[in-house]
Design an enzyme around this catalytic site. Structure first.
Site, PDB file in Angstrom:
ATOM      1  N   HIS A   1      -1.844  40.141 -17.602  1.00  0.00           N
ATOM      2  CA  HIS A   1      -2.284  38.857 -17.049  1.00  0.00           C
ATOM      3  C   HIS A   1      -3.365  39.101 -15.998  1.00  0.00           C
ATOM      4  O   HIS A   1      -3.200  39.954 -15.123  1.00  0.00           O
ATOM      5  CB  HIS A   1      -1.102  38.100 -16.443  1.00  0.00           C
ATOM      6  CG  HIS A   1      -1.492  36.725 -15.996  1.00  0.00           C
ATOM      7  ND1 HIS A   1      -1.723  35.701 -16.885  1.00  0.00           N
ATOM      8  CD2 HIS A   1      -1.752  36.225 -14.774  1.00  0.00           C
ATOM      9  CE1 HIS A   1      -2.092  34.620 -16.211  1.00  0.00           C
ATOM     10  NE2 HIS A   1      -2.120  34.909 -14.927  1.00  0.00           N
TER      11      HIS A   1
ATOM     12  N   GLY B   1     -10.846  40.651 -27.754  1.00  0.00           N
ATOM     13  CA  GLY B   1     -10.174  41.899 -28.100  1.00  0.00           C
ATOM     14  C   GLY B   1     -10.598  43.111 -27.298  1.00  0.00           C
ATOM     15  O   GLY B   1     -10.390  44.247 -27.741  1.00  0.00           O
TER      16      GLY B   1
END
Ligand code: GAR
Length: 198
Positions: free
Chosen positions: A113, A12
């Site tokens: 990404h 996270g």
């Protein structure tokens, strides 16, 4: 106010960077964090920002059932946009279509990404780039479409490495760039929603 949900499966750190940036925004609000993993680090991070966190595990349900529970939750929170931040499941085209914005001709789902797309699509992008000592290393933020990391690029930046240090240092370098770029995209979401690009 644009209402955003973050979806994450892991540590996270990107969710944290987004939540930090969001606290200073007046036109974009992160209303919800969703994770599919009961032990994801993102749970504690969401709590530390006093954000609602919904754990929606797949368990033995089908992909369709799992996604329909997620969709219902997103609807309950009246979410306009989704930021995928290390969400490690492929979303179905039905799910993506349910967030399609005909005005910008893109889904209202954004992904980060860890590679300079189209290089190193898919899993373990940092690992593969590092092993190859690739010259194409960087970070990409893109709209999500039906393919694997194939959606239209919103923002992309290269970084340099001489590969002389360990993999962990290489990854830290990449993550630091992720934490700079993803908040930038969140801040500019009103513009992206209007024009379909930055
Ligand atoms: C990040 O490096 C993100 O780019 C990557 O997962 C990591 C999540 O880290 N995403 C993908 O590989 C998506 N295909 P985080 O949980 O610390 O944000």
């Amino acid at each position: 106010m644009i209402r955003v949900a973050i979806m994450a499966s892991g540590t996270g750190t990107n969710a944290k960077a987004l939540l930090k940036a969001e606290s200073e925004l007046s036109d974009v609000s992160v209303e919800l964090v969703i994770t599919d993993k009961i032990d994801a680090g993102v749970i504690e991070i969401s709590k530390s920002f006093s954000k609602p966190i919904e754990v929606i595990e797949k368990k033995e349900s089908t992909k369709t059932e799992h996604e329909s529970r997620i969709k219902k939750t997103l609807k309950d929170y009246k979410i306009d946009w989704i930021f995928l931040a290390g969400y490690m499941r492929i979303l179905s085209s039905d799910f993506i279509d349910s967030f399609f914005d005909s005005n910008i001709q893109q889904s209202r789902i954004i992904n980060i990404h860890p590679s300079l797309l189209p290089h190193f699509r898919g899993l373990n992008a940092y690992e593969r780039a590092y092993e190859e000592k690739s010259e194409h290393i960087g970070i990409s933020i893109h709209f999500v479409d039906g393919g694997m990391d194939t959606g239209k690029i919103i923002l992309q930046e290269r970084f340099q490495s001489d590969f002389n240090h360990g993999f962990e240092e290489f990854k830290e370098q990449g993550l630091a760039l992720e934490h700079k770029l993803y908040p930038h995209v969140l801040k500019n979401l009103p513009l992206i929603q209007q024009k379909g690009h930055l």
